[in-house]
Design an enzyme around this catalytic site. Sequence first.
Site, PDB file in Angstrom:
ATOM      1  N   PHE A  13       6.372 -34.917   4.898  1.00  0.00           N
ATOM      2  CA  PHE A  13       5.742 -35.988   4.105  1.00  0.00           C
ATOM      3  C   PHE A  13       6.500 -36.239   2.808  1.00  0.00           C
ATOM      4  O   PHE A  13       7.043 -37.333   2.577  1.00  0.00           O
ATOM      5  CB  PHE A  13       4.283 -35.584   3.853  1.00  0.00           C
ATOM      6  CG  PHE A  13       3.556 -36.377   2.804  1.00  0.00           C
ATOM      7  CD1 PHE A  13       3.616 -37.771   2.775  1.00  0.00           C
ATOM      8  CD2 PHE A  13       2.767 -35.734   1.863  1.00  0.00           C
ATOM      9  CE1 PHE A  13       2.930 -38.501   1.811  1.00  0.00           C
ATOM     10  CE2 PHE A  13       2.071 -36.455   0.895  1.00  0.00           C
ATOM     11  CZ  PHE A  13       2.152 -37.826   0.871  1.00  0.00           C
ATOM     12  N   ASP A  33      15.914 -29.740   8.521  1.00  0.00           N
ATOM     13  CA  ASP A  33      14.541 -29.453   8.931  1.00  0.00           C
ATOM     14  C   ASP A  33      14.579 -28.743  10.275  1.00  0.00           C
ATOM     15  O   ASP A  33      15.406 -29.081  11.124  1.00  0.00           O
ATOM     16  CB  ASP A  33      13.737 -30.764   9.061  1.00  0.00           C
ATOM     17  CG  ASP A  33      12.248 -30.565   8.835  1.00  0.00           C
ATOM     18  OD1 ASP A  33      11.638 -29.794   9.598  1.00  0.00           O
ATOM     19  OD2 ASP A  33      11.698 -31.193   7.907  1.00  0.00           O
ATOM     20  N   THR A  37       7.027 -28.285  11.346  1.00  0.00           N
ATOM     21  CA  THR A  37       5.927 -29.142  10.890  1.00  0.00           C
ATOM     22  C   THR A  37       6.411 -30.539  10.527  1.00  0.00           C
ATOM     23  O   THR A  37       5.594 -31.446  10.362  1.00  0.00           O
ATOM     24  CB  THR A  37       5.210 -28.526   9.658  1.00  0.00           C
ATOM     25  OG1 THR A  37       6.143 -28.403   8.580  1.00  0.00           O
ATOM     26  CG2 THR A  37       4.629 -27.160   9.992  1.00  0.00           C
ATOM     27  N   ASN A 100      18.274 -18.370   0.707  1.00  0.00           N
ATOM     28  CA  ASN A 100      19.422 -19.011   1.361  1.00  0.00           C
ATOM     29  C   ASN A 100      19.765 -20.360   0.732  1.00  0.00           C
ATOM     30  O   ASN A 100      20.945 -20.711   0.597  1.00  0.00           O
ATOM     31  CB  ASN A 100      19.145 -19.178   2.861  1.00  0.00           C
ATOM     32  CG  ASN A 100      19.160 -17.850   3.596  1.00  0.00           C
ATOM     33  OD1 ASN A 100      19.830 -16.900   3.181  1.00  0.00           O
ATOM     34  ND2 ASN A 100      18.432 -17.768   4.699  1.00  0.00           N
ATOM     35  N   ALA A 115      10.276 -26.995  -4.703  1.00  0.00           N
ATOM     36  CA  ALA A 115       8.925 -27.543  -4.626  1.00  0.00           C
ATOM     37  C   ALA A 115       7.921 -26.405  -4.552  1.00  0.00           C
ATOM     38  O   ALA A 115       7.730 -25.794  -3.500  1.00  0.00           O
ATOM     39  CB  ALA A 115       8.796 -28.452  -3.408  1.00  0.00           C
ATOM     40  N   TYR A 146       0.528 -18.613   2.138  1.00  0.00           N
ATOM     41  CA  TYR A 146       1.101 -19.763   1.439  1.00  0.00           C
ATOM     42  C   TYR A 146       1.205 -19.501  -0.059  1.00  0.00           C
ATOM     43  O   TYR A 146       2.275 -19.660  -0.665  1.00  0.00           O
ATOM     44  CB  TYR A 146       0.243 -20.999   1.697  1.00  0.00           C
ATOM     45  CG  TYR A 146       0.786 -22.266   1.073  1.00  0.00           C
ATOM     46  CD1 TYR A 146       1.999 -22.806   1.498  1.00  0.00           C
ATOM     47  CD2 TYR A 146       0.087 -22.940   0.071  1.00  0.00           C
ATOM     48  CE1 TYR A 146       2.501 -23.973   0.937  1.00  0.00           C
ATOM     49  CE2 TYR A 146       0.572 -24.107  -0.493  1.00  0.00           C
ATOM     50  CZ  TYR A 146       1.778 -24.620  -0.057  1.00  0.00           C
ATOM     51  OH  TYR A 146       2.274 -25.778  -0.619  1.00  0.00           O
ATOM     52  N   THR A 176      -1.314 -34.475  -3.217  1.00  0.00           N
ATOM     53  CA  THR A 176      -0.583 -35.735  -3.090  1.00  0.00           C
ATOM     54  C   THR A 176      -0.966 -36.394  -1.771  1.00  0.00           C
ATOM     55  O   THR A 176      -1.224 -35.718  -0.783  1.00  0.00           O
ATOM     56  CB  THR A 176       0.932 -35.483  -3.142  1.00  0.00           C
ATOM     57  OG1 THR A 176       1.240 -34.709  -4.306  1.00  0.00           O
ATOM     58  CG2 THR A 176       1.707 -36.787  -3.211  1.00  0.00           C
ATOM     59  N   ARG A 187      -6.154 -31.643   5.132  1.00  0.00           N
ATOM     60  CA  ARG A 187      -6.335 -31.895   3.710  1.00  0.00           C
ATOM     61  C   ARG A 187      -7.397 -32.974   3.482  1.00  0.00           C
ATOM     62  O   ARG A 187      -7.746 -33.723   4.385  1.00  0.00           O
ATOM     63  CB  ARG A 187      -4.995 -32.262   3.061  1.00  0.00           C
ATOM     64  CG  ARG A 187      -4.104 -31.034   2.905  1.00  0.00           C
ATOM     65  CD  ARG A 187      -2.847 -31.338   2.134  1.00  0.00           C
ATOM     66  NE  ARG A 187      -1.718 -31.511   3.022  1.00  0.00           N
ATOM     67  CZ  ARG A 187      -0.462 -31.475   2.626  1.00  0.00           C
ATOM     68  NH1 ARG A 187      -0.170 -31.275   1.359  1.00  0.00           N
ATOM     69  NH2 ARG A 187       0.523 -31.650   3.484  1.00  0.00           N
TER      70      ARG A 187
END
Length: 314
Positions: A13, A33, A37, A100, A115, A146, A176, A187
């Site tokens: 996202f 990526d 997810t 990494n 982030a 998490y 967000t 969410r």
Amino acid sequence: MSRMILVTGAAGFLGSHLCDSLLAEGNSVIGVDNLSTGNLANLSHLKNESRFSLRELDICQPFDVGKVDFVFNFASPASPVDYTRLGVETLLVGSAGTINTLDVARKYGAGYLHASTSECYGDPEVHPQVESYWGNVNPIGPRSVYDEAKRFSEATVMAYHRYYGVDTHLVRIFNTYGPRLQANDGRVISNLMVQALRGEPLTIYGDGSQTRSFCYVSDLIEGIVLLSRSQEHLPVNIGNPVEWTILECAREILAVTGSKSEIILKPLPQDDPTRRRPDITKARTLLGWEPKVKLRQGLEDSLEYFRSCIASLV
């Protein structure tokens, strides 16, 4: 001046919106990526963009995509649905994955932005949350995979800055929303928007008095890009300081969608924060940044996207 920029979690996202912003400035972007997810549909509009390439790889293994000028590390499951399903993987990407990506920045003398998240504050005893607050986190609870992955990654980023001189930046992202937010990610806004558009009851956990602060994605990305150009190395909150109860948010969503759905209450999950609101004094002072998009406008701007999600799920 055009730069070569690495974005991990590029199909996610936030990662995909960040790629758009960086490309719009004239940069070249290498997206990375592993698609655990991420969603390739988030990048489909870039398939003919010569300045963008996507590498499908796992950053938990050492990697090298060649010389880059800046690294944005956005790789991590971020929704409760995903990090509950991928608990060990979440811990790995926050630890080995962060190391990494920092090694890539160190090798090429590149700038670096990680982030992080408001979840570092846990269920806060300080309100609103200021960056100097150390948090109230359960280190062994169901959300700890998490929360602690992100707290470890912050420590790692600061260590690479202190010991190796890497030009690092840390953003703590608050709730967000907007187009490309996973429709089934658990969410608040995605859950309630999908339920409202389907005509299903809107599910609220607890009594609906717990609060969140919702930042529209374009505002968030603007703040992150500004932070990446700053001289600040300590964490900076980027989020919307306007606080909403979950019940108030549900009523806004009913108004925007025109849904007649009822609201039902369910038990609050363990360790779910009861209050969440950023103190953005630091972002205002250092970056001249504050959000512009109000919740009603952001929900309206997201409506067509969530309608398309419903259509694709039918």
